[in-house]
Write an enzyme that holds these catalytic residues in place. Sequence first.
Site, PDB file in Angstrom:
ATOM      1  N   GLY A  12      -7.259   1.792  -1.846  1.00 19.59           N
ATOM      2  CA  GLY A  12      -5.875   1.432  -1.440  1.00 19.59           C
ATOM      3  C   GLY A  12      -5.717  -0.048  -1.496  1.00 19.59           C
ATOM      4  O   GLY A  12      -6.446  -0.464  -1.267  1.00 19.59           O
ATOM      5  N   CYS A  13      -4.362  -0.278  -1.727  1.00 24.65           N
ATOM      6  CA  CYS A  13      -3.955  -1.571  -1.696  1.00 24.65           C
ATOM      7  C   CYS A  13      -4.111  -2.545  -0.329  1.00 24.65           C
ATOM      8  O   CYS A  13      -4.698  -3.319  -0.348  1.00 24.65           O
ATOM      9  CB  CYS A  13      -2.574  -1.767  -2.332  1.00 24.65           C
ATOM     10  SG  CYS A  13      -1.403  -0.996  -1.454  1.00 24.65           S
TER      11      CYS A  13
END
EC number: 1.2.1.38
Length: 364
Positions: A156-157
């Site tokens: 995930g970012c």
Amino acid sequence: MAKYTVAVAGATGYAGGEALRILAAHPDFDITCVAGHSSVGESMAKHMPHIPQLANLVVEDTAPEVLNGHDVIILALPHGASGKLASQLDPNAVVVDLGADHRLEEQAAWDEFYGGDFYEHWTYGMPELITGKAADGSYTRQRAALPGTKRIAGPGCNVTATTLALQPGIAEGLVESQDIVADLVVGYSGAGKNLKRTNLLAAEALQSALPYSVGGKHRHIPEILQNFAHAAGKSAAEASEFTLGFTPILAPMSRGILATVSARMTDKAKTLSDEEIRAVWSKAYEGQDFMVLLPEGTLPATGNIIGSNAAHLQVVTDRKAGRIYAFAAIDNLNRGTAGQAVQSLNIALGLPEDAGLTKIGVAP
């Protein structure tokens, strides 16, 4: 040598579009298929005019028979969709999931934050992730798990920014596992491309900042804790030893994440000077080409990393508060998603790790 053929599902979304942008300029890949859902039958010239190389491609249906037959398959789909599709894909193809379906190792964490079917954990695509220490005291990293793998789970970012900021302190025992706090300023592309009142209406977004998924509800929390556990040399099952207060805040910018992550100093950290603490971060990222520890006194800014696979990092201490503050700025679509995925894909295929990637940002 012939280029690897690539199919991208979710090609007209932000994550899929960034993967296409990077891959279109990559010397070793040839994009031969783009797939979607509501955009089936439409030209990529309509959806991605900034990538003229793809103008003649037409969006096909996201189906196994369309995606199979390619060397590489990129899945940029909502959580739940990739997992259902993955079992029907060619086992000899290298499949990269940019969504959440294959990131978590523990089903209990998935059930709490996502729900629905739990899918097999794939090789985690964060090469710089510290996974413990070797007998000689050097760091072991997730990079070692990537060569030859056929299934890659893209992180995930928000997870990427938070992990890269604090993991050196965790690995060296400089921060307490309890009372870690992460506040992230996030660009609107991090909320996806679906039209929402808070995300794509300019009148609602401009000149306004908005927290979201607060109160321990954000789905990236268990993945961050999983990474913290690995950085400490522990298993994912021990992630509950860490606690994290996590607040993402949408800000009026299209791209970028600025993470401010703080944690209580351990007794060991309190015996070290600020210079010695900074040296821990410097050592942790020595030889990690996309990790940029900024000069002392220079703080990361999202405007300096747009379009790049770099992470700009800094660490400072607040002796009165007894806390270490670690900062990371990344492009959420590049380093936080597609760039990191291509970096991991390069390693999996035995290509130069930096092929098709840059750590040079666009400024101003």
